[in-house]
Design a protein around this motif. Structure first.
Motif, PDB file in Angstrom:
ATOM      1  N   ILE A   1       3.540  10.312  -2.659  1.00  0.00           N
ATOM      2  CA  ILE A   1       2.455   9.820  -1.832  1.00  0.00           C
ATOM      3  C   ILE A   1       3.160   9.228  -0.787  1.00  0.00           C
ATOM      4  N   SER A   2       2.547   9.664   0.475  1.00  0.00           N
ATOM      5  CA  SER A   2       3.130   8.788   1.739  1.00  0.00           C
ATOM      6  C   SER A   2       1.924   8.094   2.462  1.00  0.00           C
ATOM      7  N   LEU A   3       2.494   6.984   2.849  1.00  0.00           N
ATOM      8  CA  LEU A   3       1.318   6.159   3.437  1.00  0.00           C
ATOM      9  C   LEU A   3       1.341   6.460   4.971  1.00  0.00           C
ATOM     10  N   LEU A   4       0.191   6.880   5.399  1.00  0.00           N
ATOM     11  CA  LEU A   4       0.062   7.471   6.859  1.00  0.00           C
ATOM     12  C   LEU A   4      -0.196   6.418   7.679  1.00  0.00           C
ATOM     13  N   LYS A   5      -1.124   5.528   7.234  1.00  0.00           N
ATOM     14  CA  LYS A   5      -1.363   4.340   7.891  1.00  0.00           C
ATOM     15  C   LYS A   5      -2.312   3.248   7.196  1.00  0.00           C
ATOM     16  N   VAL A   6      -2.308   2.117   7.749  1.00  0.00           N
ATOM     17  CA  VAL A   6      -3.085   1.014   7.160  1.00  0.00           C
ATOM     18  C   VAL A   6      -4.218   0.065   8.191  1.00  0.00           C
ATOM     19  N   GLU A   7      -5.191   0.240   8.048  1.00  0.00           N
ATOM     20  CA  GLU A   7      -6.177  -0.356   9.006  1.00  0.00           C
ATOM     21  C   GLU A   7      -7.073  -1.581   8.271  1.00  0.00           C
ATOM     22  N   PRO A   8      -7.523  -2.403   9.177  1.00  0.00           N
ATOM     23  CA  PRO A   8      -8.391  -3.595   8.711  1.00  0.00           C
ATOM     24  C   PRO A   8      -9.827  -2.900   8.588  1.00  0.00           C
ATOM     25  N   PRO A   9     -10.352  -3.303   7.660  1.00  0.00           N
ATOM     26  CA  PRO A   9     -11.845  -2.712   7.245  1.00  0.00           C
ATOM     27  C   PRO A   9     -12.870  -3.173   8.341  1.00  0.00           C
TER      28      PRO A   9
ATOM     29  N   VAL B   1       0.550  -3.571   5.784  1.00  0.00           N
ATOM     30  CA  VAL B   1       0.229  -4.937   5.993  1.00  0.00           C
ATOM     31  C   VAL B   1       1.437  -5.829   6.324  1.00  0.00           C
TER      32      VAL B   1
ATOM     33  N   SER C   1      -1.564  -3.549  -4.651  1.00  0.00           N
ATOM     34  CA  SER C   1      -1.797  -2.058  -4.793  1.00  0.00           C
ATOM     35  C   SER C   1      -3.593  -1.776  -5.052  1.00  0.00           C
TER      36      SER C   1
ATOM     37  N   VAL D   1      -3.372  -6.787   8.550  1.00  0.00           N
ATOM     38  CA  VAL D   1      -2.544  -5.449   8.775  1.00  0.00           C
ATOM     39  C   VAL D   1      -1.819  -5.815  10.061  1.00  0.00           C
TER      40      VAL D   1
END
Ligand code: FAD
Ligand code: AMP
Lengths: 309, 249
Positions: free
Chosen positions: B215-223, B26, B122, B19
């Motif tokens: 759809i908008s991508l707000l954030k991407v975080e590591p698990p 990513v 995805s 990420v």
């Protein structure tokens, strides 16, 4: 506005996967209706009416829905669902088959496999085999969503008193037909619902050797899963595959036997509470996620474990 | 019979994605890219249908930036006859891809369309079903066996409880599961030959499709990371830990 949940069932009883979907629905809104589409599915509707937090059950009973053919179910769900704020189903093979069609018929994107509900329009879902968690916001007038069951605690199956209403069927597309099925018969618990899962990989060597895992599983009251390699090699049937492209499990205890721990496998089990790995290679990546790792030959360790639990 | 195959360019399945520090997405810079494994299975199935004399032509299509021509070439080297790239630099959600595919379907009029069951980036598992709905076609998703005879496709599907077989009127959409086949490797002469196979470039405008998204991508975080565990020295120690420490048995 209300939320519509598509019930998963076999015309005789409600699948518990639906209880987790209702839990996700509760996090997104409060008036929850359940649609039961099937053939001779009256008992399922009665069961759905007792589910906690459900205010109304809609039943469409028609031969066209006997086998949940996506061509037929999707037109009904899109028709019934268009006045709702959300349409939710379980991220099972049935839900995954039907819901994208519903979304396309309603001209909205679908959000797959959510693991969290931040608000009525914002959801969390794993991407890249669970190596990242995306937070997405939907501006769709109807939010079409599939729900990962292991991420939500089932609502109670009883206690509700919903009214049951019939809805007209939407017809048979007559483009596809059910020919047959071969369903696995097992007395063991269902993989995605079991409290303990014992899984075997390529290290098992062959299908007969899975007997030693079945003995352990029976002692523990566990379900049995497998890696893709074990399924591809024909050791066990496809419905046992755990992983990114198989089933997602999150039991209290997951025992990985002769499984190396590829990212695609970890994607299906790393939310388990306790992970045990038995592998003869101390460098195997499965040990990086295992709470308890045992470096040993599985053919010695597993029978010994069965004898001692 | 004509077969249309959709292939997606994705991160190689062996790469563990990271990420970005700012949590916007990513990080795909300098990451190895490849044809989505399920799409490779789709190409292989089409090639086998051609080898059996069932299919006469295989058209492979990919939507995305210019680089996705590499994956079209891979499919051509595996045995597809010609390629179509739909050129766009916009972010494509599955519904947008399905709309573009529907337009290609209307132009090409194939009898069978084969897609992967899911893209491993995805993990959507949507496009084939959406295309089938938009085009009013039947679908055989998660296929582990496809038999084409007498104007129908008999598809065995991998479902949660086991296997299910459905008969689909053609034209139909099929999405591949892992057990459908084992894809071949492209030989060097076939890789060379693929360079000369026709590859058309079209735009969404050519196809009359406007790319939109709800759809908008707000954030991407590591698990969430798991706590590092321990190695136990014996089965006895394992049993003791499971009973008294983890209390799971
Ligand atoms: C598109 C795609 C999707 C995929 N989806 C999935 C998925 O959903 N689920 C999944 O599992 N995989 C999936 N895979 C496959 C994945 O990448 C791995 O290939 C697979 O998980 C490996 O299975 P395995 O660990 O059983 O086999 P291997 O990697 O071969 O590991 C076998 C292990 O057994 C150990 N072993 C051997 N003999 C013994 C013994 N006597 N005692 C103890 N240990 C022993 C070895 O040390 C080794 O670590 C997917 C791959 C792709 C490309
Ligand atoms: N950009 C794309 N170009 C071509 N095919 C695609 C594209 N995106 C998705 N697909 C097809 O749809 C399948 C499923 O993808 P998805 O629904 O996104 O998980 C893939 O395996 C491809 O066959």
């Amino acid at each position: 506005m209300s939320i519509l949940v598509l019930a998963e069932h076999n015309n005789a009883s409600l699948n518990a996967a639906t209880l987790a979907v209702v839990a996700a629905a509760k996090a997104a809104g409060d008036d929850i209706h359940v649609l039961v589409a099937g053939s001779g599915c009256g008992a399922v509707a009665e069961e759905a009416a007792q589910v906690e937090s459900v205010s109304k059950v809609l039943v469409s009973d028609d031969p066209a829905y006997a086998h949940q053919l996506a061509e037929n179910i999707s037109t009904l769900v899109a028709e019934v669902g268009k006045g709702y704020s959300h349409i939710l189903a379980a991220a099972t093979t049935t839900g995954k088959n039907v819901m994208p069609r519903v979304a396309a018929l309603l001209d909205v994107d679908q959000i797959s496999d959510i693991v969290g509900v931040d608000s009525a329009d914002t959801f969390r879902r794993p991407i890249y085999a669970g190596n990242a968690i995306a937070t997405v916001q939907s501006s769709a007038p109807v939010k079409v969503i599939t729900v990962r069951g292991t991420a939500f605690d089932n609502v109670a199956a009883t206690g509700g008193t919903a009214a049951v209403e019939q809805v007209a069927a939407a017809g048979d597309a007559e483009t596809s037909a059910f020919i047959g099925e071969e369903m696995a018969e097992s007395d063991r618990p269902e993989l995605t619902a079991a409290g303990i899962v014992v899984s075997g990989g390529r290290g098992m060597g062959n299908g007969e050797n899975f007997e030693i895992l079945y003995s352990l599983a029976d002692k523990l009251g566990a379900a049995v899963g497998a890696s893709r390699a074990a399924v591809d090699a024909g050791f066990v049937p496809n419905d046992m595959q755990v992983g990114q492209t198989g089933k997602i499990v999150a039991p209290e205890l997951y025992v990985a036997v002769g499984i190396s721990g590829a990212i695609q496998h970890l994607a299906g089990m790393k939310e388990s509470k306790i992970i045990v790995a038995i592998n003869k290679d101390e460098e195997a990546p499965i040990f990086q996620v295992a709470d308890y790792g045992l470096v040993a030959d599985l053919f010695e360790a597993v029978p010994e474990l069965t004898g001692k639990v | 019979m004509k077969v249309l195959v959709a292939v997606k360019r994705v991160i190689d399945y062996n790469v563990k994605v990271r990420v970005k520090a700012d949590n916007t997405d990513v990080d795909l810079t300098n990451v190895k890219m490849a044809i989505n494994p399920f799409c490779e299975i789709a190409v292989e199935e089409a090639v086998r249908l051609k080898e059996q004399g069932v299919a006469s032509e295989i058209v492979v299509v990919s939507m995305g930036p210019k680089e996705c021509q590499e994956q079209i070439r891979t499919a051509l080297a595996l045995g597809a006859d010609r390629g179509i790239q739909v050129q766009t630099d916009e972010k494509l959600d599955s519904l947008a891809v399905a709309k573009l595919l529907k337009a290609v379907y209307e132009q090409e009029k194939p009898d069978l369309i084969i897609l992967g069951k899911q893209a491993i980036d995805s993990d959507n598992n949507q496009t084939g079903q959406m295309l089938a709905a938009l085009a009013g076609l039947p679908q055989g998703t998660f296929a582990s066996e496809v038999k084409v005879e007498e104007g129908k496709a008999n598809v065995t599907r991998e479902v949660d409880g086991g296997l299910q077989t459905v008969a689909l009127n053609l034209p139909a959409v099929v999405t591949t599961d892992l057990r459908l086949n084992e894809p071949r490797y492209a030989s060097l002469p076939n890789i060379m030959k693929a360079k000369r196979k026709p590859l058309d470039v079209k735009t969404p405008e050519d196809l009359g499709v406007t790319i939109t998204s709800t759809i908008s991508l707000l954030k991407v975080e590591p698990p969430a990371e798991r706590q590092a565990g321990i190695k136990v020295g014996s089965v006895d120690e394992l049993v003791e830990k499971l009973k008294n420490e983890a209390k799971v048995i």
